[in-house]
Design an enzyme around this catalytic site. Structure first.
Site, PDB file in Angstrom:
ATOM      1  CG  HIS A 133      -1.657  -1.286   1.429  1.00 29.60           C
ATOM      2  ND1 HIS A 133      -2.832  -1.635   0.803  1.00 29.60           N
ATOM      3  CD2 HIS A 133      -1.304  -2.371   2.180  1.00 29.60           C
ATOM      4  CE1 HIS A 133      -3.188  -2.861   1.169  1.00 29.60           C
ATOM      5  NE2 HIS A 133      -2.275  -3.338   2.002  1.00 29.60           N
ATOM      6  CB  SER A 178      13.174  22.319 -14.950  1.00 31.65           C
ATOM      7  OG  SER A 178      12.367  23.488 -15.031  1.00 31.65           O
ATOM      8  CE  LYS A 197      11.933  19.229 -10.672  1.00 26.25           C
ATOM      9  NZ  LYS A 197      10.719  19.627 -11.397  1.00 26.25           N
ATOM     10  CD  GLU A 203       8.210  12.402 -15.300  1.00 28.20           C
ATOM     11  OE1 GLU A 203       7.262  13.188 -15.267  1.00 28.20           O
ATOM     12  OE2 GLU A 203       9.395  12.778 -15.420  1.00 28.20           O
TER      13      GLU A 203
END
Ligand code: ARG
Length: 483
Positions: free
Chosen positions: A179, A300, A306, A313
């Site tokens: 979980h 970024s 970043k 992804e």
């Protein structure tokens, strides 16, 4: 209106210059008085996406023409002229000089048109006893035989990265999650090998699906076979198929092999998406388990600090695309009457895209996993949280004779009291008569993972055995992939 292919029959040199005479009528022009409307061709033609079947179309045509000569439907001279023309088509295609004519509907008409330009009257015999319906099914099975194996090979390479990283992980442990809540500590090697075993089932699925695809449809014709004395078994053998079709209608209608390959590709990508998701999570500041290699992450445009896990992804996101390709193609097949219908032409784009997407994902994510760093300290610190040994405390009570449900309640109450701020769990454990100071050894850093001793479990003892199982899988795969 003249059709450009026929006059070439008179050429002295059958493999002469390659300039294409204008061909302005399709190969099936005989029955038609009017030319095809451009917007019809634009809608129905598959040449825009099926040209990558040229090597397979040429291979199928070679076997077909050799068979036609063997049964006496072509002379040896005609056979050789067609074979030479097929060689030339392959060369032109490889060199990027193969020119598509306006009326080429698909790879099959393009290759035959070009063969006929080069080989003249002999080329006009190439399609004897054959339909594009059995031809395209043959081409696509040949394509999948090669590319499916190549995909399995890419999975195998990816698994070897997982194995190497697992070997390097040593006794590093991290929290195992259920979980997405910390559950019990596990060896990092155990976690990485979990992904390896899922992919081993996928390689097995590729093998199984390719075995069923290994059937020659050539000789089924449009749907019913032929009146000509075709050597259907011989041509299947020459193409290296394990068997030939049993039923000509089934041979031209069956796209199970495409649906199966789409399923196996989608499931493999789904497995990768779970790794991709973990890369995203583990690379976050919140987890901090995984350091992204510069070469496998991006920055970024606005935020200077970043470093983004783009690969994770996209691998995750593209599972959606492959699932869509499977679902879409099953919808295409659903309710189709026998035998061939042009709906089936739309098998190629999803199949090509699914395998391309999957192989790119395997290469990129494999590169990332090969080069990333694992933060041993962060992982251990997260796994050594005070409550990670709760199960061990309960199991200690069970070994002392307490019923598990009672032990669970007792330890759960201690955890609640410590979380409520009454005292550290260690102090509550030491003060608890059923546990006492003796039980504090279970709270030592790294104690819990060592206690996972059952077969297939997450501790060092079973994981050593698990490594053997993983290596066995890879050895079996290697045997198949080399064969
Ligand atoms: N381009 C077609 C396909 O991909 C080949 C077979 C077409 N047959 C036909 N009769 N139009 O399936």
């Amino acid at each position: 209106m003249s059709h450009g292919a026929i006059p070439m029959a008179d050429r002295a040199d059958p493999i002469g210059p390659t300039e294409v005479a204008p061909v302005d009528r399709p190969l099936w022009h005989g029955r038609f008085a009017a030319d095809p409307a451009p917007e019809m061709l634009a809608f129905t033609a598959s040449i825009g996406f099926d040209l990558r079947l040229v090597p397979d179309d040429v291979a199928g045509s070679r076997a077909h023409v050799v068979m036609l000569a063997r049964v006496g439907l072509l002379t040896e001279d005609e056979r050789d002229r067609v074979l030479a023309a097929l060689d030339q088509v392959e060369e032109e295609f490889g060199a990027g000089t193969f020119r598509i004519a306006e009326t080429d509907e698909d790879v099959h008409t393009a290759v035959e048109r070009r063969v006929t330009e080069i080989a003249g009257s002999a080329g006009a015999k190439l399609h004897t006893g054959r339909s594009r319906n059995d031809q395209v099914a043959t081409d696509l099975r040949l394509w999948l035989r090669r590319e499916g194996r190549d995909t399995a090979l890419a999975i195998d390479r990816f698994q070897r990265v997982l194995l190497r990283r697992a070997e390097q992980a040593g006794d590093t442990y991290l929290p195992g999650y259920t979980h997405l809540q910390r559950a019990q500590p596990v060896l990092l090697a155990h976690h990485l090998l979990a992904h390896l075993f899922a992919l081993a089932r996928d390689v097995d699925r590729w093998r199984d699906c390719l075995r069923r695809a290994d059937v020659s449809p050539l000789g089924a014709g449009a749907l019913a076979g032929s009146s000509l004395p075709l050597d259907v078994d011989g041509v299947a053998r020459d193409l290296g198929f394990a068997a030939r079709f049993d039923n000509s209608i089934d041979a031209v209608s069956d796209r199970d092999f495409v649906a199966e390959a789409l399923f196996v590709a989608a499931l493999t990508q789904v497995h990768l998406s779970r790794i991709g998701m973990e890369v995203v999570l583990w690379a976050s500041d919140e987890f901090g388990f995984l350091g992204l290699p510069d070469a496998y992450s991006t920055g970024s445009s606005m935020l200077p600090q970043k470093k983004n896990p783009d690969i994770g992804e996209l691998v995750r996101g593209r599972a959606g695309r492959l699932i869509g390709e499977l679902a879409g193609f099953l919808a295409t097949l659903k309710g189709l009457p026998l035998s061939y219908n042009l709906d089936l032409q739309d098998d190629k784009e999803p199949l090509f895209d699914a395998l391309d997407t999957l192989r790119k994902a395997l290469a990129a994510l494999g590169g990332l996993l090969d080069a990333c760093t694992f933060d041993d300290q962060r992982m251990r610190a997260a796994a050594d949280g005070p409550t990670s040994s709760a199960t061990d405390l309960a199991e200690f009570l069970v070994e002392a004779g307490m019923a598990f449900r009672d032990a669970h309640a007792l330890v759960g109450a201690l955890v609640r009291r410590s979380l409520d701020g009454e005292a550290r769990l260690a102090d509550l454990v030491a003060a608890e008569p059923a546990l006492g100071p003796d039980a504090l050894r279970f709270l030592e850093p790294g104690a819990a993972v060592k206690r996972r001793t059952t077969p297939g479990g997450a501790g060092p003892e079973p994981v050593a055995v698990e490594f053997d199982a993983a290596r066995d899988h890879l050895a079996t795969q290697a045997g198949w992939l080399a064969g």
